[in-house]
Design an enzyme around this catalytic site. Structure first.
Site, mmCIF file in Angstrom:
data_model
loop_
_atom_site.group_PDB
_atom_site.id
_atom_site.type_symbol
_atom_site.label_atom_id
_atom_site.label_comp_id
_atom_site.label_asym_id
_atom_site.label_seq_id
_atom_site.Cartn_x
_atom_site.Cartn_y
_atom_site.Cartn_z
ATOM 1 N N PRO A 285 20.893 6.851 -7.817
ATOM 2 C CG PRO A 285 22.649 8.363 -7.760
ATOM 3 C CD PRO A 285 21.736 7.668 -8.708
ATOM 4 C CE1 TYR A 286 13.707 10.937 -5.273
ATOM 5 C CE2 TYR A 286 12.929 9.808 -7.246
ATOM 6 C CZ TYR A 286 12.672 10.535 -6.109
ATOM 7 O OH TYR A 286 11.371 10.886 -5.798
ATOM 8 C CB ALA A 287 16.070 4.293 -8.054
ATOM 9 C CB SER B 169 17.070 7.559 -1.503
ATOM 10 O OG SER B 169 16.217 8.195 -2.442
ATOM 11 C CE LYS B 170 11.477 9.369 -2.469
ATOM 12 N NZ LYS B 170 10.676 9.842 -1.310
#
Length: 247
Positions: free
Chosen positions: A155-157, A159-160
């Site tokens: 999920p974080y990757a 967004s980035k």
């Protein structure tokens, strides 16, 4: 203030009240920038960073706003311009990281993270595109996990990865304005954001998978930002992976 009377370059650092952002503020202040330390809710921490920059001989102010709120951030840009006469560099470090497996990830957490990391980066990029002075630089922040494929970081990757996409397109859209647009993608850096919730064993693992066999330090990232904010004018439309050689 007339900028011809004040040739000092001006930098706005979002998320400047802690972690990598603070190191960037300190480095740019040491390089002679006037600095605006942006914060969302940590007013005391931001004022402490301002005091440190002023102690170095820099001009500095603290500015507050939600990066995902275009009206609040427009006021932030207004405040910086009113104080210093313009803005030359925007370093957008503000972001949050929530990890977990994609199959069971809480969608409310996904929305909260994407609001800051994607919408926030878009708002700051949009304002920067319209308000940076010629010769300026926008530096967004991604993560080396966009190509690391480490379980739990999906999920974080995601967004980035969106930040990288908009950054590289914006660099092309600003053709002719003499404004560079790049993304910095750190690997494991010893900040509260990275260390929170990790065991000593996991932290040791991360330090050993890096060929340089250590975690990065905020100053390692600040060095690269200083290059992009200053002499690195021929670097444009790129994502720089600052990770000690991590694949």
């Amino acid at each position: 203030m007339n900028t011809t009377e004040n040739p000092t370059r001006v930098a706005l650092v979002t998320g400047g009240s802690g972690g990598i952002g603070t190191s960037i503020v300190e480095r740019l202040a040491a390089d002679g920038f006037a600095v605006a330390v942006h914060y969302a809710g940590r007013a005391a921490a931001a004022e402490a960073v301002v005091a440190s920059a002023v102690a170095q001989g820099a001009r500095a102010i603290a500015v507050q706003g939600d990066v995902a709120d275009e009206h609040q951030m427009a006021r932030v840009f207004d405040s910086v311009e009113a104080e210093f006469g313009g803005i030359d560099v925007v370093v957008n470090t503000a972001g949050i990281m929530i990890n977990g497996p994609i199959a069971t990830f809480d969608l409310a957490d996904l929305d909260r993270m994407h609001r800051t990391n994607i919408r926030g980066a878009f708002v700051v990029s949009q304002l920067s595109a319209n308000r940076l002075r010629s010769g300026g630089a926008l530096i967004n922040f991604s993560t080396s996990q966009t190509r690391g494929q480490l379980a739990g970081y999906g999920p974080y990757a995601a967004s980035k990865a969106a930040v990288e996409g908009m950054t590289l397109v914006l660099a092309r859209e600003l053709r002719g304005k003499d404004i560079t647009v790049n993304a910095v993608a750190p690997g494991p850096v010893a900040t509260p954001l990275f260390l929170e919730g990790k065991s000593d064993e996991l932290i040791e693992h991360f330090s050993k998978v890096v060929p340089l066999e250590r975690l990065g330090q905020p100053d390692d990232v600040a060095e690269v930002v200083a290059l992009l904010a200053g002499p690195g004018r021929w670097i444009n439309g790129q994502t720089l992976f600052v990770n000690g050689g991590l694949a």
